[in-house]
Scaffold this active site. Structure first.
Site, PDB file in Angstrom:
ATOM      1  N   SER A  34      36.069  36.548  45.048  1.00 51.21           N
ATOM      2  CA  SER A  34      36.949  36.648  43.902  1.00 51.21           C
ATOM      3  C   SER A  34      37.312  38.084  43.544  1.00 51.21           C
ATOM      4  CB  SER A  34      36.261  36.014  42.692  1.00 51.21           C
ATOM      5  OG  SER A  34      35.034  36.685  42.393  1.00 51.21           O
ATOM      6  N   SER A  65      31.625  37.063  46.903  1.00 49.27           N
ATOM      7  CA  SER A  65      32.849  37.573  46.281  1.00 49.27           C
ATOM      8  C   SER A  65      33.106  39.047  46.498  1.00 49.27           C
ATOM      9  CB  SER A  65      32.832  37.277  44.781  1.00 49.27           C
ATOM     10  OG  SER A  65      32.893  35.888  44.549  1.00 49.27           O
ATOM     11  N   LYS A 100      36.312  45.581  38.547  1.00 50.66           N
ATOM     12  CA  LYS A 100      36.795  44.203  38.457  1.00 50.66           C
ATOM     13  C   LYS A 100      36.962  43.767  37.000  1.00 50.66           C
ATOM     14  CE  LYS A 100      35.359  39.636  40.304  1.00 50.66           C
ATOM     15  NZ  LYS A 100      34.303  38.997  41.135  1.00 50.66           N
TER      16      LYS A 100
END
Length: 450
Positions: free
Chosen positions: A161, A185, A86
């Site tokens: 996210s 997330s 990420k």
């Protein structure tokens, strides 16, 4: 209809068998890495899961892994495994944006200990994946949103996210992918994209080298094709053994009496009822439990999380860059701008209290379970205003956020046999990560037997 994807080595082999073939010289890390880079090239124009592909660096690393093995040096079970991370993690040779147009370069830490663990384990980092802005929530209408591979025709919410890592895993653009989880997330996009998601206990791995959202609630997590693969990844990174999966007979699962099973989409409700029945048929016990403190997430996440982000980025920097920030992210940031020190300390105190209370109440249970997300992935086009997206985010994270509030570890296990992906969340007290990953394998086996 799911996206039609080319054959993926790991779908057939799994991470353990990949390692065996690598060591028997039936495959090479270089060849596999090139195949994944080709796959990213072919598919990611549509999927948009990567923000930065580290092709040359990945190939150099893979070549080095092959040379080390040939020289008799074995770095362990994750050696030569292609992985994506990420865009909150610092990786040498790649930018860090935290999904924002705001210049945060002066705030980015050097590469941290988690990425160092991946590299020392011999993982090959393919690149950086999309995050929503500052990892604040599910969706940013003014930013790129990855295409959820569960539907080839309709752009559906991939979750957030860690949406890029979830989509990359679902499309098999990496053998496993890494995210962060502050309030769901990892588990939220895992459920919506139909992959296995794991959120570590808070503090299991240090957060240095990761751009923070809320240091109080942030955890590292990752996505895998199966619970079995996730256990292999955990063992390789944490240097801890996951116990072998055992029969479910006699295991006790907490089923919350209220809140977590309220207001579910019909497909989610049916899938979860079926899953619980399958576990009971395999000999597990469902035990009603009270987790009504979950309702306190509205007071914590509304202010504590954005307040800690404001502290990380700086109030002045945020206010000066309002026009660059996505309106959904901006609306959330503003909740934390003027939080008083007294209220902040009170929320921290309550967070610690809840961890103690919930741990005591769940004594004697192997885990508690609930739907990961109350709905299946909706079309992106259904949500156009800040208020609509804020309401979606609240509902999407409703079942996942309490795990962070209670300071626990958790997984999302895909439930098979549904038109669109549905996840079953299993959560356990902090420190029981290895036991939870063992249990998840048992659950996965039972659910996969139609």
């Amino acid at each position: 209809m799911a996206v039609s994807l080319p054959f993926s080595l790991f779908d057939q082999l799994g991470i353990k068998e990949f390692g065996r073939k690598l060591r028997r010289r039936e495959i090479t890390a270089l060849g596999v890495t090139q195949a994944y880079l080709d796959r990213i090239h072919d598919l990611d124009d549509k999927l948009r899961s990567f923000v930065h592909v580290m092709g040359e660096q990945a190939l150099r690393c893979a070549r080095a892994m092959d040379e080390l093995l040939a020289a008799g040096t074995d770095l362990g079970p994750l050696m030569g495994i292609p992985v994506a991370v990420k865009d909150l993690f610092t990786v040498t040779g790649a930018p860090v944006t935290a999904g924002s147009r705001v210049d945060i370069s002066g705030l980015v830490e050097p590469e941290g200990s988690f990425i160092t663990r991946l590299k020392r384990a011999g993982c090959v980092i393919l690149g950086k994946t999309v995050t929503t802005e500052f990892a604040l929530g599910l969706y940013n209408p003014t930013h790129r949103t990855p295409w959820n591979p569960c539907d080839a025709r309709i752009a559906r919410m991939p979750g957030g996210s860690s949406s890029g890592s979830a989509v990359a895993m679902a499309a098999r653009l990496g053998a496993f992918t890494v995210g962060t989880d502050t309030g769901g997330s990892v588990r939220n996009p895992a459920a919506l994209c139909g992959v296995f998601g794991y959120k570590a206990s808070p503090g299991l791995w240090p957060a240095d080298g990761i751009f923070p959202l809320s240091p109080t609630l942030d955890s590292i997590g990752f996505f895998a094709a199966s619970a079995r693969d996730a256990a292999c990844v955990f063992e390789g990174i944490a240097a801890r053994t996951v116990p072998p999966p055992r029969p479910l007979k006699g295991l006790r699962f907490g089923c919350p009496k209220t809140y977590f099973f309220d207001d579910l989409d019909d497909d989610v409700a049916r899938a979860c009822v079926w899953a619980v029945r399958k576990l009971e048929d395999a000999g597990a016990q469902s035990v009603a439990c009270d987790l009504d403190e979950a309702r306190e997430i509205s007071t914590v996440f509304a202010e504590l999380v954005p307040a800690e982000l404001v502290a990380a980025v700086g109030k002045r920097r945020l206010l000066e860059n309002e026009q660059k920030i996505d309106p959904v992210a901006w609306a959330r940031v503003m909740h934390g701008v003027d939080l008083s020190a007294v209220k902040y300390q009170a929320m921290l105190k309550r967070h610690r209290e809840l961890g103690t209370v919930i741990k005591a109440r769940l004594q004697g249970l192997d885990a508690w379970l609930a739907p990961t997300v109350p709905f299946v992935a909706p079309p992106v086009s259904n949500f156009t205003t800040v208020d609509e997206i804020a309401a979606l985010n609240r509902r999407a994270m409703r079942n996942a956020q309490p795990v962070n509030l209670f300071g626990q570890c958790a997984v999302s296990v895909p439930i098979p046999g549904v038109p669109l992906p549905v996840g079953l969340q299993l959560a356990a007290p902090a420190g029981q990560d290895a036991a939870l990953l063992s249990l998840a394998q048992s659950v996965e086996r039972v659910l996969s037997c139609h």
